[in-house]
Design a protein around this motif. Structure first.
Motif, PDB file in Angstrom:
ATOM      1  N   VAL A 129     109.765  97.148  61.624  1.00 31.37           N
ATOM      2  CA  VAL A 129     109.055  97.272  60.352  1.00 31.37           C
ATOM      3  C   VAL A 129     108.355  98.622  60.270  1.00 31.37           C
ATOM      4  CG1 VAL A 129     107.171  96.354  58.945  1.00 31.37           C
ATOM      5  CG2 VAL A 129     108.743  94.780  60.092  1.00 31.37           C
ATOM      6  N   LEU A 130     107.631  98.990  61.323  1.00 30.68           N
ATOM      7  CA  LEU A 130     106.855 100.229  61.321  1.00 30.68           C
ATOM      8  C   LEU A 130     107.738 101.465  61.248  1.00 30.68           C
ATOM      9  CD1 LEU A 130     104.151  99.246  63.972  1.00 30.68           C
ATOM     10  CD2 LEU A 130     103.874  99.399  61.487  1.00 30.68           C
ATOM     11  N   ALA A 131     108.993 101.340  61.673  1.00 33.35           N
ATOM     12  CA  ALA A 131     109.908 102.478  61.609  1.00 33.35           C
ATOM     13  C   ALA A 131     110.151 102.935  60.169  1.00 33.35           C
ATOM     14  CB  ALA A 131     111.243 102.116  62.262  1.00 33.35           C
ATOM     15  N   GLN A 132     109.905 102.029  59.204  1.00 36.04           N
ATOM     16  CA  GLN A 132     110.095 102.385  57.789  1.00 36.04           C
ATOM     17  C   GLN A 132     108.838 103.025  57.193  1.00 36.04           C
ATOM     18  OE1 GLN A 132     113.184 102.112  56.955  1.00 36.04           O
ATOM     19  NE2 GLN A 132     113.566 100.993  58.877  1.00 36.04           N
ATOM     20  N   GLN A 133     107.797 103.176  58.009  1.00 40.85           N
ATOM     21  CA  GLN A 133     106.539 103.800  57.604  1.00 40.85           C
ATOM     22  C   GLN A 133     105.939 103.165  56.343  1.00 40.85           C
ATOM     23  OE1 GLN A 133     107.821 107.990  57.376  1.00 40.85           O
ATOM     24  NE2 GLN A 133     106.893 108.310  59.389  1.00 40.85           N
ATOM     25  N   PRO A 134     105.793 101.847  56.347  1.00 39.22           N
ATOM     26  CA  PRO A 134     105.226 101.187  55.165  1.00 39.22           C
ATOM     27  C   PRO A 134     103.703 101.356  55.119  1.00 39.22           C
ATOM     28  CG  PRO A 134     105.561  99.572  56.896  1.00 39.22           C
ATOM     29  CD  PRO A 134     106.114 100.884  57.420  1.00 39.22           C
ATOM     30  N   THR A 135     103.160 101.204  53.920  1.00 40.15           N
ATOM     31  CA  THR A 135     101.707 101.091  53.776  1.00 40.15           C
ATOM     32  C   THR A 135     101.323  99.660  53.413  1.00 40.15           C
ATOM     33  OG1 THR A 135     101.831 101.724  51.437  1.00 40.15           O
ATOM     34  CG2 THR A 135     101.486 103.494  53.056  1.00 40.15           C
ATOM     35  N   LEU A 136     102.329  98.847  53.040  1.00 42.13           N
ATOM     36  CA  LEU A 136     102.087  97.465  52.639  1.00 42.13           C
ATOM     37  C   LEU A 136     103.266  96.599  53.065  1.00 42.13           C
ATOM     38  CD1 LEU A 136     100.420  95.363  50.984  1.00 42.13           C
ATOM     39  CD2 LEU A 136     101.668  96.137  48.956  1.00 42.13           C
ATOM     40  N   VAL A 137     102.981  95.522  53.764  1.00 42.13           N
ATOM     41  CA  VAL A 137     104.006  94.557  54.171  1.00 42.13           C
ATOM     42  C   VAL A 137     103.693  93.223  53.503  1.00 42.13           C
ATOM     43  CG1 VAL A 137     104.992  93.234  56.092  1.00 42.13           C
ATOM     44  CG2 VAL A 137     104.523  95.680  56.361  1.00 42.13           C
ATOM     45  N   LEU A 138     104.676  92.670  52.805  1.00 42.07           N
ATOM     46  CA  LEU A 138     104.497  91.416  52.073  1.00 42.07           C
ATOM     47  C   LEU A 138     105.426  90.347  52.631  1.00 42.07           C
ATOM     48  CD1 LEU A 138     104.424  92.779  48.404  1.00 42.07           C
ATOM     49  CD2 LEU A 138     102.488  92.373  49.938  1.00 42.07           C
ATOM     50  N   THR A 139     104.909  89.130  52.727  1.00 46.19           N
ATOM     51  CA  THR A 139     105.710  88.008  53.211  1.00 46.19           C
ATOM     52  C   THR A 139     105.103  86.713  52.689  1.00 46.19           C
ATOM     53  OG1 THR A 139     106.735  87.015  55.163  1.00 46.19           O
ATOM     54  CG2 THR A 139     104.444  87.733  55.386  1.00 46.19           C
ATOM     55  N   THR A 140     105.676  85.591  53.081  1.00 47.70           N
ATOM     56  CA  THR A 140     105.102  84.287  52.760  1.00 47.70           C
ATOM     57  C   THR A 140     104.947  83.495  54.045  1.00 47.70           C
ATOM     58  OG1 THR A 140     107.278  83.249  52.430  1.00 47.70           O
ATOM     59  CG2 THR A 140     106.213  84.217  50.483  1.00 47.70           C
ATOM     60  N   GLU A 141     104.076  82.512  54.015  1.00 41.84           N
ATOM     61  CA  GLU A 141     103.873  81.672  55.192  1.00 41.84           C
ATOM     62  C   GLU A 141     105.155  80.956  55.588  1.00 41.84           C
ATOM     63  OE1 GLU A 141     100.678  79.062  54.204  1.00 41.84           O
ATOM     64  OE2 GLU A 141      99.159  80.663  54.174  1.00 41.84           O
ATOM     65  N   LYS A 142     105.951  80.541  54.587  1.00 43.03           N
ATOM     66  CA  LYS A 142     107.169  79.777  54.891  1.00 43.03           C
ATOM     67  C   LYS A 142     108.272  80.645  55.484  1.00 43.03           C
ATOM     68  CE  LYS A 142     109.984  80.967  51.227  1.00 43.03           C
ATOM     69  NZ  LYS A 142     111.378  81.456  51.261  1.00 43.03           N
ATOM     70  N   ALA A 143     108.140  81.972  55.347  1.00 43.47           N
ATOM     71  CA  ALA A 143     109.165  82.864  55.896  1.00 43.47           C
ATOM     72  C   ALA A 143     109.258  82.734  57.409  1.00 43.47           C
ATOM     73  CB  ALA A 143     108.877  84.308  55.501  1.00 43.47           C
ATOM     74  N   GLY A 144     108.136  82.446  58.062  1.00 46.50           N
ATOM     75  CA  GLY A 144     108.176  82.157  59.488  1.00 46.50           C
ATOM     76  C   GLY A 144     108.046  83.345  60.414  1.00 46.50           C
ATOM     77  N   THR A 145     107.667  84.508  59.899  1.00 42.35           N
ATOM     78  CA  THR A 145     107.450  85.654  60.791  1.00 42.35           C
ATOM     79  C   THR A 145     106.271  85.348  61.718  1.00 42.35           C
ATOM     80  OG1 THR A 145     108.267  87.170  59.103  1.00 42.35           O
ATOM     81  CG2 THR A 145     106.982  88.123  60.900  1.00 42.35           C
ATOM     82  N   LYS A 146     106.425  85.629  62.999  1.00 44.20           N
ATOM     83  CA  LYS A 146     105.399  85.267  63.982  1.00 44.20           C
ATOM     84  C   LYS A 146     104.086  85.972  63.697  1.00 44.20           C
ATOM     85  CE  LYS A 146     108.703  84.262  67.684  1.00 44.20           C
ATOM     86  NZ  LYS A 146     109.180  84.646  69.041  1.00 44.20           N
ATOM     87  N   ALA A 147     102.996  85.221  63.886  1.00 43.42           N
ATOM     88  CA  ALA A 147     101.662  85.751  63.595  1.00 43.42           C
ATOM     89  C   ALA A 147     101.339  86.971  64.445  1.00 43.42           C
ATOM     90  CB  ALA A 147     100.608  84.663  63.816  1.00 43.42           C
ATOM     91  N   ASP A 148     101.781  86.977  65.716  1.00 48.29           N
ATOM     92  CA  ASP A 148     101.462  88.127  66.575  1.00 48.29           C
ATOM     93  C   ASP A 148     102.188  89.384  66.119  1.00 48.29           C
ATOM     94  OD1 ASP A 148     103.916  87.075  67.360  1.00 48.29           O
ATOM     95  OD2 ASP A 148     103.687  87.719  69.439  1.00 48.29           O
ATOM     96  N   VAL A 149     103.373  89.225  65.504  1.00 49.40           N
ATOM     97  CA  VAL A 149     104.091  90.380  64.964  1.00 49.40           C
ATOM     98  C   VAL A 149     103.320  90.955  63.776  1.00 49.40           C
ATOM     99  CG1 VAL A 149     106.202  91.142  63.797  1.00 49.40           C
ATOM    100  CG2 VAL A 149     106.339  89.606  65.772  1.00 49.40           C
ATOM    101  N   LEU A 150     102.841  90.089  62.910  1.00 47.25           N
ATOM    102  CA  LEU A 150     102.063  90.554  61.767  1.00 47.25           C
ATOM    103  C   LEU A 150     100.766  91.217  62.233  1.00 47.25           C
ATOM    104  CD1 LEU A 150     102.518  87.561  59.277  1.00 47.25           C
ATOM    105  CD2 LEU A 150     103.814  89.695  59.399  1.00 47.25           C
ATOM    106  N   ASP A 151     100.167  90.683  63.292  1.00 47.20           N
ATOM    107  CA  ASP A 151      98.950  91.290  63.835  1.00 47.20           C
ATOM    108  C   ASP A 151      99.231  92.688  64.390  1.00 47.20           C
ATOM    109  OD1 ASP A 151      97.380  89.128  63.169  1.00 47.20           O
ATOM    110  OD2 ASP A 151      97.498  88.193  65.153  1.00 47.20           O
ATOM    111  N   GLN A 152     100.373  92.850  65.037  1.00 46.26           N
ATOM    112  CA  GLN A 152     100.748  94.176  65.555  1.00 46.26           C
ATOM    113  C   GLN A 152     100.900  95.181  64.418  1.00 46.26           C
ATOM    114  OE1 GLN A 152     104.130  94.147  68.324  1.00 46.26           O
ATOM    115  NE2 GLN A 152     103.578  92.067  68.901  1.00 46.26           N
TER     116      GLN A 152
END
Length: 279
Positions: free
Chosen positions: A75-98
């Motif tokens: 994700v960070l390789a794309q140099q975002p300033t904003l990442v959007l998702t939903t709870e149901k998408a299932g991305t791990k919380a520790d990844v979002l924290d990173q």
């Protein structure tokens, strides 16, 4: 003192520019990506997950992986300033924290699988992107499409099978997005005895005796089409099997509760109506 004040002024100016500059967005949810496109913000997207398949133009964007197995590095390789998702998408919380720890704003929306939930998600996405006024027209279109929905005739008993070949076959119970879609389209879930998904068994299939069997397009294809589905033990003994009432839909359209919700329900209602044409 003058140099110190000048430094503060430069820092403040940079902060203001960062807050007002158009965001560089990575979306980790197909429904969010579709909303962004419908809001006219597709040009702000610098990366999406693999469930972001509609509209077709999203397929040209860099992919950061499947939302359940995404790495922060991708994700960070794309140099975002904003990442959007939903709870149901299932991305791990520790990844979002990173991702947050790298200084990127992360917003995870709660998505309710209902008509009102679709409206709210549109509003929430527009607000997070600082364009709240853009949501109004899109919500009006959703309401217009919903007003055109004609529910299925005959109150059909519908069994949804999630299939990836005969080795992976699950049926949908209570609380699933597909059950809510079936109800909104005028049908009823053939397997309401349990929550979430359970493996398909011949006994349960025969006991449910659905009028209609519903699958993703890709699911029926993985089974070898209608002939392959009929060869699954128990299917031929059901009313759906005897009448070849098999309905397929695009998976994202069927379960995403996207801005195309009204169109999805019209397609589903027409497919599961007991006066409709069987495959």
């Amino acid at each position: 003192m003058k140099n110190f004040l000048l430094t503060l002024l430069v820092m403040a100016s940079g902060l203001v520019r960062a807050q007002t500059a158009p965001p560089r967005i990575v979306s980790l949810d197909g429904t969010v990506s579709e909303i962004l496109s419908d809001l006219g913000l597709e040009n702000r997207l610098v990366g999406v997950d693999v469930t972001s398949t509609y509209p077709e133009s999203l397929k040209k964007l860099p992919k950061v992986g499947h939302n359940r197995t995404i790495s922060a590095e991708g994700v960070l390789a794309q140099q975002p300033t904003l990442v959007l998702t939903t709870e149901k998408a299932g991305t791990k919380a520790d990844v979002l924290d990173q991702i947050r720890s790298a200084g990127v704003q992360v917003v995870s929306f709660r998505q309710d699988f209902s008509v009102e939930g679709t409206r709210k998600l549109i509003n929430d996405v527009a607000a997070a992107c600082r364009v709240p006024s853009k949501a109004k027209a899109l919500i009006r279109q959703v309401d217009t499409d919903m007003a055109k929905v004609q529910k299925a005739t005959g109150k059909p008993n519908v069994l949804f099978i999630y299939a990836r070949g005969t080795g992976t076959m699950l049926v949908a119970g209570r609380g699933t997005p597909v059950e809510k879609m079936i109800a909104l389209a005028g049908g009823q879930n053939a397997t309401p005895q349990f929550t979430d998904f359970k493996p398909l068994t011949t006994e349960a299939l025969v006991a449910a005796d659905p009028d209609v069997i519903l699958l993703f397009d890709s699911g029926l294809e993985s089974l070898g089409g209608p002939v392959g589905l009929l060869s699954v033990p128990g299917v031929a003994q059901t009313k759906a099997g005897k009448n070849r009432r098999f309905v397929t839909m695009d998976g994202h359209l069927l379960t995403g509760f996207t801005p195309r919700l009204g169109k999805a329900l019209s397609e589903l209602a027409k497919g599961i109506s007991l006066t409709g044409k069987a495959l």
